[in-house]
Design a protein around this motif. Structure first.
Motif, mmCIF file in Angstrom:
data_model
loop_
_atom_site.group_PDB
_atom_site.id
_atom_site.type_symbol
_atom_site.label_atom_id
_atom_site.label_comp_id
_atom_site.label_asym_id
_atom_site.label_seq_id
_atom_site.Cartn_x
_atom_site.Cartn_y
_atom_site.Cartn_z
ATOM 1 N N UNK A 126 -1.025 6.299 8.279
ATOM 2 C CA UNK A 126 -1.375 5.552 7.067
ATOM 3 C C UNK A 126 -2.385 6.343 6.230
ATOM 4 N N UNK A 127 -3.427 6.816 6.870
ATOM 5 C CA UNK A 127 -4.506 7.505 6.135
ATOM 6 C C UNK A 127 -4.005 8.764 5.436
ATOM 7 N N UNK A 128 -3.159 9.524 6.115
ATOM 8 C CA UNK A 128 -2.661 10.771 5.529
ATOM 9 C C UNK A 128 -1.827 10.466 4.277
ATOM 10 N N UNK A 129 -0.940 9.474 4.370
ATOM 11 C CA UNK A 129 -0.102 9.111 3.231
ATOM 12 C C UNK A 129 -0.925 8.527 2.097
ATOM 13 N N UNK A 130 -1.825 7.641 2.454
ATOM 14 C CA UNK A 130 -2.686 6.992 1.463
ATOM 15 C C UNK A 130 -3.492 8.040 0.692
ATOM 16 N N UNK A 131 -4.115 8.972 1.431
ATOM 17 C CA UNK A 131 -4.934 10.013 0.795
ATOM 18 C C UNK A 131 -4.075 10.910 -0.099
ATOM 19 N N UNK A 132 -2.867 11.183 0.344
ATOM 20 C CA UNK A 132 -1.982 12.045 -0.450
ATOM 21 C C UNK A 132 -1.657 11.412 -1.802
ATOM 22 N N UNK A 133 -1.266 10.142 -1.784
ATOM 23 C CA UNK A 133 -0.941 9.452 -3.033
ATOM 24 C C UNK A 133 -2.162 9.300 -3.932
ATOM 25 N N UNK A 134 -3.283 9.001 -3.307
ATOM 26 C CA UNK A 134 -4.535 8.801 -4.039
ATOM 27 C C UNK A 134 -4.971 10.093 -4.741
ATOM 28 N N UNK A 135 -5.019 11.189 -3.983
ATOM 29 C CA UNK A 135 -5.533 12.433 -4.550
ATOM 30 C C UNK A 135 -4.550 13.080 -5.534
ATOM 31 N N UNK A 136 -3.256 12.854 -5.343
ATOM 32 C CA UNK A 136 -2.281 13.414 -6.295
ATOM 33 C C UNK A 136 -2.552 12.840 -7.687
ATOM 34 N N UNK A 137 -2.762 11.517 -7.763
ATOM 35 C CA UNK A 137 -3.031 10.888 -9.066
ATOM 36 C C UNK A 137 -4.418 11.269 -9.576
ATOM 37 N N UNK A 138 -5.379 11.336 -8.657
ATOM 38 C CA UNK A 138 -6.751 11.700 -9.042
ATOM 39 C C UNK A 138 -6.759 13.085 -9.701
#
Ligand code: ADP
Ligand code: MG
Length: 324
Positions: free
Chosen positions: A101-113
């Motif tokens: 969960x954390x890896x996917x969540x961070x990926x989506x979050x930082x891509x938009x950031x």
């Protein structure tokens, strides 16, 4: 899937998934406060949005899209004010330290950031039911913030992009609507991965007289502009832009989804007719369509008319967390 060892502690979790070098902030994660330095003379714009499991997202959403959406809804608030994103903080309650969960969540979050040059500078992490609260910090020149209170009688009313697909997707999940697989995927992306209209908001500084992002339904959010501006409006309901997928449904259903759908994260804004060319130029500059859907009137009530100019009865509500 859970990390079999499940030994990832709070600080390891923060270090592994959320700590990135900051470039624009003076100080990021690791101390008691982050330090931000807005450009000289600029004002700070600040907004928070919380996402609660089962309330703002369904458990079927992928972690990556959830990371995207958590930041997107916050950036959408900056967009509605015409602010440039600078940084954000992330307060996170997690049932367990699930690394998938954390890896996917961070990926989506930082891509938009990264797309918006917005840095994660701090937050808080705790165990508990999944709950995500982001606070965004943006900057803008003094006096140029787009507010809900600036609409004037005679202004045109516009909306960006198209609205209604997120509601259609929600109804698919609820089982009230059935769509073929490819159409379902298109509306599902609208619901799970909205694109905040940051570039449009910035391009509308000094052009739009008022703005809001559509999160609770177009008419409900328009109501906020009307109340804050002490004006009324006429909305041409059939000129509200909608996707080809939604346009295949009955007119009544199209109206329900476009006018009362919610979760659209498009910008609803006003501008005087004399600025119509500038509005279109802002849309071109931001790469998003802007459509005129009505006019601001001197006083209430809000009037809805169809393509023939006939009055449309108002049966459309707006989402309210404590009423639904
Ligand atoms: P404090 O005890 O002072 O509240 P914490 O131990 O909670 O600090 O957090 C340590 C550091 O990690 C702080 O800089 C905080 O901003 C940061 N942090 C905690 N959780 C997150 C998170 N989910 N995302 C980003 N930064 C976080
Ligand atoms: Mg803390």
């Amino acid at each position: 899937m859970t990390n079999p060892a499940a030994t990832l502690g709070e600080f390891d979790l923060i270090a592994k998934y959320f700590t990135r070098p900051v470039r624009r902030a003076l100080l990021g994660i690791g101390d008691d406060c982050a330090l931000l330095q807005p450009a000289p003379g600029m004002q700070l714009a600040i907004s928070s949005d919380m996402l609660v499991d089962g309330r703002h997202f369904l458990s079927t959403v992928s972690p990556q899209r959830l990371g995207h959406k958590a930041l997107a809804v916050n950036l959408s608030d900056l967009a509605a004010c015409g602010a440039r994103p600078l940084a954000f903080s992330l307060a996170l309650a997690l049932p367990r330290a699930d690394e998938t969960f954390l890896a996917g969540f961070a990926q989506g979050l930082f891509a938009l950031a990264q797309e918006h040059g917005c840095e994660l500078v701090g937050g808080d992490t705790t165990q508990g039911p999944l709950n995500i609260c982001i606070t965004v910090f943006g900057e803008l020149p003094p006096g140029l913030a787009l507010l809900r209170s600036g609409a004037r009688a005679g202004d045109d009313l516009y909306v960006s992009g198209s609205v209604g697909d997120a509601r259609l997707a929600l109804e698919c999940f609820r089982g009230t609507v059935n769509l073929p697989g490819d159409q379902f995927e298109r509306v599902r992306v609208a619901m799970e991965q909205p694109q905040p209209r940051v570039a449009l908001g910035m391009a509308l500084r000094g052009v739009a007289t008022s703005a809001i992002d559509v999160s609770d339904g177009l008419l409900g959010d328009l109501g906020h502009i009307l109340r804050r501006s002490s004006v009324g409006a006429t909305v041409e309901v059939d000129s509200v832009p909608r996707s080809a997928v939604l346009a295949e449904h009955t007119l009544a259903w199209q109206r329900e989804c476009t006018l009362a759908g919610g979760d659209d994260y498009e910008l609803l804004f006003t501008a005087p007719p004399s600025r119509a060319a500038d509005v279109q130029a802002a849309g071109r500059q931001a790469g998003v369509a802007v459509t005129r859907i009505g006019r601001i009137e001197a006083s209430l009530p809000l009037q809805l008319i169809d393509a023939q100019g006939r009055s449309v009865p108002q049966r459309f509500g707006s989402f309210d967390h404590f009423k639904s």
